[in-house]
Design a protein around this motif. Structure first.
Motif, PDB file in Angstrom:
ATOM      1  N   MET A 115     -12.143  -0.326 -11.228  1.00 21.82           N
ATOM      2  CA  MET A 115     -13.302  -1.000 -11.816  1.00 21.82           C
ATOM      3  C   MET A 115     -13.439  -0.665 -13.302  1.00 21.82           C
ATOM      4  O   MET A 115     -13.773  -1.528 -14.120  1.00 21.82           O
ATOM      5  CB  MET A 115     -14.575  -0.616 -11.069  1.00 21.82           C
ATOM      6  N   ILE A 116     -13.181   0.598 -13.643  1.00 20.91           N
ATOM      7  CA  ILE A 116     -13.260   1.017 -15.040  1.00 20.91           C
ATOM      8  C   ILE A 116     -12.214   0.283 -15.867  1.00 20.91           C
ATOM      9  O   ILE A 116     -12.491  -0.210 -16.972  1.00 20.91           O
ATOM     10  CB  ILE A 116     -13.090   2.548 -15.150  1.00 20.91           C
ATOM     11  N   ALA A 117     -10.998   0.184 -15.340  1.00 17.64           N
ATOM     12  CA  ALA A 117      -9.920  -0.506 -16.061  1.00 17.64           C
ATOM     13  C   ALA A 117     -10.234  -1.990 -16.211  1.00 17.64           C
ATOM     14  O   ALA A 117      -9.979  -2.585 -17.269  1.00 17.64           O
ATOM     15  CB  ALA A 117      -8.601  -0.307 -15.339  1.00 17.64           C
ATOM     16  N   LYS A 118     -10.757  -2.609 -15.158  1.00 19.75           N
ATOM     17  CA  LYS A 118     -11.123  -4.026 -15.236  1.00 19.75           C
ATOM     18  C   LYS A 118     -12.144  -4.243 -16.342  1.00 19.75           C
ATOM     19  O   LYS A 118     -12.017  -5.170 -17.162  1.00 19.75           O
ATOM     20  CB  LYS A 118     -11.681  -4.499 -13.893  1.00 19.75           C
ATOM     21  N   TYR A 119     -13.170  -3.398 -16.382  1.00 22.98           N
ATOM     22  CA  TYR A 119     -14.197  -3.505 -17.417  1.00 22.98           C
ATOM     23  C   TYR A 119     -13.579  -3.330 -18.805  1.00 22.98           C
ATOM     24  O   TYR A 119     -13.841  -4.117 -19.715  1.00 22.98           O
ATOM     25  CB  TYR A 119     -15.264  -2.439 -17.176  1.00 22.98           C
ATOM     26  N   ALA A 120     -12.762  -2.304 -18.969  1.00 25.50           N
ATOM     27  CA  ALA A 120     -12.190  -2.005 -20.283  1.00 25.50           C
ATOM     28  C   ALA A 120     -11.265  -3.124 -20.763  1.00 25.50           C
ATOM     29  O   ALA A 120     -11.289  -3.498 -21.946  1.00 25.50           O
ATOM     30  CB  ALA A 120     -11.430  -0.680 -20.230  1.00 25.50           C
ATOM     31  N   MET A 121     -10.471  -3.680 -19.863  1.00 22.31           N
ATOM     32  CA  MET A 121      -9.509  -4.703 -20.267  1.00 22.31           C
ATOM     33  C   MET A 121     -10.167  -6.029 -20.613  1.00 22.31           C
ATOM     34  O   MET A 121      -9.518  -6.920 -21.163  1.00 22.31           O
ATOM     35  CB  MET A 121      -8.468  -4.902 -19.165  1.00 22.31           C
ATOM     36  N   GLU A 122     -11.454  -6.184 -20.329  1.00 23.67           N
ATOM     37  CA  GLU A 122     -12.175  -7.372 -20.758  1.00 23.67           C
ATOM     38  C   GLU A 122     -12.578  -7.289 -22.227  1.00 23.67           C
ATOM     39  O   GLU A 122     -13.025  -8.277 -22.805  1.00 23.67           O
ATOM     40  CB  GLU A 122     -13.416  -7.569 -19.878  1.00 23.67           C
ATOM     41  N   ASN A 123     -12.403  -6.098 -22.828  1.00 22.87           N
ATOM     42  CA  ASN A 123     -12.685  -5.910 -24.254  1.00 22.87           C
ATOM     43  C   ASN A 123     -11.391  -6.126 -25.026  1.00 22.87           C
ATOM     44  O   ASN A 123     -10.392  -5.439 -24.797  1.00 22.87           O
ATOM     45  CB  ASN A 123     -13.223  -4.495 -24.489  1.00 22.87           C
ATOM     46  N   GLU A 124     -11.379  -7.087 -25.939  1.00 25.01           N
ATOM     47  CA  GLU A 124     -10.145  -7.470 -26.627  1.00 25.01           C
ATOM     48  C   GLU A 124      -9.578  -6.346 -27.486  1.00 25.01           C
ATOM     49  O   GLU A 124      -8.367  -6.185 -27.602  1.00 25.01           O
ATOM     50  CB  GLU A 124     -10.377  -8.721 -27.485  1.00 25.01           C
ATOM     51  N   THR A 125     -10.442  -5.551 -28.117  1.00 24.74           N
ATOM     52  CA  THR A 125      -9.954  -4.437 -28.935  1.00 24.74           C
ATOM     53  C   THR A 125      -9.278  -3.398 -28.062  1.00 24.74           C
ATOM     54  O   THR A 125      -8.187  -2.909 -28.380  1.00 24.74           O
ATOM     55  CB  THR A 125     -11.111  -3.787 -29.720  1.00 24.74           C
ATOM     56  N   PHE A 126      -9.913  -3.060 -26.953  1.00 24.79           N
ATOM     57  CA  PHE A 126      -9.297  -2.111 -26.019  1.00 24.79           C
ATOM     58  C   PHE A 126      -7.976  -2.660 -25.509  1.00 24.79           C
ATOM     59  O   PHE A 126      -6.969  -1.944 -25.451  1.00 24.79           O
ATOM     60  CB  PHE A 126     -10.234  -1.834 -24.846  1.00 24.79           C
ATOM     61  N   ARG A 127      -7.959  -3.925 -25.112  1.00 25.18           N
ATOM     62  CA  ARG A 127      -6.744  -4.540 -24.566  1.00 25.18           C
ATOM     63  C   ARG A 127      -5.589  -4.461 -25.563  1.00 25.18           C
ATOM     64  O   ARG A 127      -4.454  -4.172 -25.191  1.00 25.18           O
ATOM     65  CB  ARG A 127      -7.041  -5.997 -24.196  1.00 25.18           C
ATOM     66  N   GLU A 128      -5.896  -4.728 -26.832  1.00 24.27           N
ATOM     67  CA  GLU A 128      -4.851  -4.689 -27.854  1.00 24.27           C
ATOM     68  C   GLU A 128      -4.281  -3.282 -28.001  1.00 24.27           C
ATOM     69  O   GLU A 128      -3.060  -3.088 -28.071  1.00 24.27           O
ATOM     70  CB  GLU A 128      -5.409  -5.174 -29.188  1.00 24.27           C
TER      71      GLU A 128
ATOM     72  N   ILE B  81     -15.060   2.400 -28.507  1.00 22.07           N
ATOM     73  CA  ILE B  81     -14.955   1.031 -29.014  1.00 22.07           C
ATOM     74  C   ILE B  81     -16.298   0.311 -28.941  1.00 22.07           C
ATOM     75  O   ILE B  81     -16.714  -0.363 -29.887  1.00 22.07           O
ATOM     76  CB  ILE B  81     -13.877   0.253 -28.229  1.00 22.07           C
ATOM     77  N   GLU B  82     -17.000   0.456 -27.829  1.00 22.77           N
ATOM     78  CA  GLU B  82     -18.244  -0.299 -27.640  1.00 22.77           C
ATOM     79  C   GLU B  82     -19.450   0.346 -28.311  1.00 22.77           C
ATOM     80  O   GLU B  82     -20.352  -0.361 -28.763  1.00 22.77           O
ATOM     81  CB  GLU B  82     -18.524  -0.464 -26.145  1.00 22.77           C
ATOM     82  N   GLN B  83     -19.476   1.662 -28.367  1.00 27.85           N
ATOM     83  CA  GLN B  83     -20.665   2.333 -28.874  1.00 27.85           C
ATOM     84  C   GLN B  83     -20.464   2.968 -30.249  1.00 27.85           C
ATOM     85  O   GLN B  83     -21.435   3.413 -30.857  1.00 27.85           O
ATOM     86  CB  GLN B  83     -21.125   3.399 -27.871  1.00 27.85           C
ATOM     87  N   GLY B  84     -19.247   3.033 -30.721  1.00 27.29           N
ATOM     88  CA  GLY B  84     -18.972   3.625 -32.029  1.00 27.29           C
ATOM     89  C   GLY B  84     -18.653   2.563 -33.063  1.00 27.29           C
ATOM     90  O   GLY B  84     -18.521   1.385 -32.761  1.00 27.29           O
ATOM     91  N   ASN B  85     -18.523   3.001 -34.309  1.00 29.05           N
ATOM     92  CA  ASN B  85     -18.079   2.141 -35.404  1.00 29.05           C
ATOM     93  C   ASN B  85     -16.642   2.530 -35.708  1.00 29.05           C
ATOM     94  O   ASN B  85     -16.386   3.614 -36.245  1.00 29.05           O
ATOM     95  CB  ASN B  85     -18.983   2.328 -36.625  1.00 29.05           C
ATOM     96  N   LEU B  86     -15.692   1.679 -35.368  1.00 29.03           N
ATOM     97  CA  LEU B  86     -14.282   2.025 -35.489  1.00 29.03           C
ATOM     98  C   LEU B  86     -13.847   2.249 -36.936  1.00 29.03           C
ATOM     99  O   LEU B  86     -12.808   2.859 -37.180  1.00 29.03           O
ATOM    100  CB  LEU B  86     -13.413   0.942 -34.847  1.00 29.03           C
ATOM    101  N   LEU B  87     -14.662   1.785 -37.895  1.00 22.99           N
ATOM    102  CA  LEU B  87     -14.319   1.972 -39.307  1.00 22.99           C
ATOM    103  C   LEU B  87     -14.969   3.222 -39.905  1.00 22.99           C
ATOM    104  O   LEU B  87     -14.796   3.516 -41.089  1.00 22.99           O
ATOM    105  CB  LEU B  87     -14.729   0.737 -40.113  1.00 22.99           C
TER     106      LEU B  87
END
Length: 373
Positions: free
Chosen positions: A175-188, A73-79
């Motif tokens: 810690m990894i989950a906390k970081y990831a869940m701060e990203n709205e796309t990941f959270r969704e 999600i953070e380093q790739g282009n999802l499209l």
């Protein structure tokens, strides 16, 4: 005589029962867990509320996919379109039945990875982003250490299939989950219960494997896992009245126990702790009268019915609990007084005026040169 004894017995039983309920209502009971390792943290402050063997190295199984997903999600282009390799289609375990040379958006692969736990999707993501699972694993290890500070994990693949050198800890995964869940796309994606899957090799409705999305009110994600060497692993986030907690349970003997242990952790955390925000513009004063601000909001988690104490110590805000323990230590930004601000503004205006004067002189010289003056 029998009636008197019976009446006394009933009275004693009522008092004893009432006493039991009274104690239970006010007791801060630490959960007793079966999982071999576990941790509970606050999702905003990151403070540890409970831990059991939290630094012990364990096999993660499919909760590994949290790392793979957030990197994609953070380093790739999802499209971007990903062309699936033969190697990806041959992945063991749970799959979304990708077909060789099938073209799939990266976003769809992340969804298949997190919702249906597709190992083939994990391999396809890794190959697309790094060329191979091995190269992507190196990216995973660098990412969790440098971006998150998870120092006690090592990943050898993107999906969590067993490898003796593929390990993590409950603390690292929190810690990894906390970081990831701060990203709205990941959270969704992590909180999606079901979605239509229309692939070349599989057309169906996929359902999130994380059962607490249905069974525990307020659950917002994240991922479950299982391989025989790891037992049942589970990372979960839950929200109640605006407070989010993150629980990790590792090596439970059954899926049922991993869910039960997680619920115990959430009930314990929500009942016995609260989190307060310290605003970014809050002003703090040191003993010499210097004023400071944080510059960014911060969060502190406290046991119920307790308060925190704040002090400025050598340009750091130190927040302590009532027992004296340090809950937060954060560098402060000195506030400038009005005279310093006015002097800086004056200097800025002088610099701007000087720059305008230079521009005007250059413009005038160009005009004169046109007329050979």
């Amino acid at each position: 005589m029998n009636k008197i004894l019976q009446s006394m017995l009933i009275t004693v039983m009522v008092l004893f029962t009432a006493g039991q309920f009274s104690v239970h209502a006010h007791q801060v009971s630490t959960p007793q867990l079966t999982s071999e390792a576990a941790i509970l943290i606050d999702g905003k402050s990151g403070q540890v509320l409970y831990e059991k063997n939290a630094e012990q190295k364990m096999y993660p199984a499919s909760i590994t996919k949290i790392v793979t997903a957030i990197i994609a999600i953070e380093q790739g282009n999802l499209l971007e379109t990903v062309t699936v390799s033969e190697n990806a289609t041959a992945a063991d375990g749970t799959r979304v039945y990708l077909v060789e040379d099938e073209e799939v958006y990266l976003e769809r692969l992340v969804q298949g990875l997190m919702i249906n736990s597709g190992n083939d999707a994990g391999t396809a993501i890794a190959e697309h982003m790094a060329g191979s699972e091995e190269a992507f694993s190196a990216k995973m290890n660098q990412f969790v250490k440098e971006e998150i500070g998870a120092e006690n994990s090592n990943f050898t693949n993107p999906h969590g299939l067993y490898h003796e050198d593929h390990y993590t800890t409950a603390h690292d995964m929190a810690m990894i989950a906390k970081y990831a869940m701060e990203n709205e796309t990941f959270r969704e994606i992590a909180g999606t219960k079901e979605m239509e899957w229309n692939g070349e090799g599989w057309e169906t409705t996929i359902y999130n494997h994380h059962r607490l999305l249905w069974d525990y009110e307020g659950t917002t994600g994240v991922k479950n896992g299982f391989v025989s060497q790891a037992g049942f692993t589970l990372v979960t986030s839950a929200d109640k009245d605006g407070r989010e907690l993150i629980a990790v349970t590792l090596k439970a003997p059954t899926a049922e126990i991993s869910y039960d242990d997680t619920i115990k952790l959430f009930d314990y955390g929500f009942e016995n702790y609260y989190t307060e925000e310290i605003a970014e513009d809050a002003v703090f004063e040191s003993t010499d009268g210097t004023e400071y601000q944080l510059g960014a909001e911060a969060y502190v988690t406290l046991a119920a019915d307790t308060n925190m104490e704040k002090e400025v110590d050598d340009e750091f805000l130190v927040v302590r609990g009532e027992d004296g323990s340090v809950l937060l230590e954060k560098e402060l930004i000195p506030l400038k007084d009005s005279s310093e601000t006015e002097e800086e503004n004056d200097e800025l205006h002088k610099e701007e005026d000087a720059e305008v004067e230079v521009q005007q002189t250059n413009w005038l010289q160009r005009i004169l040169s046109l007329f050979n003056l």
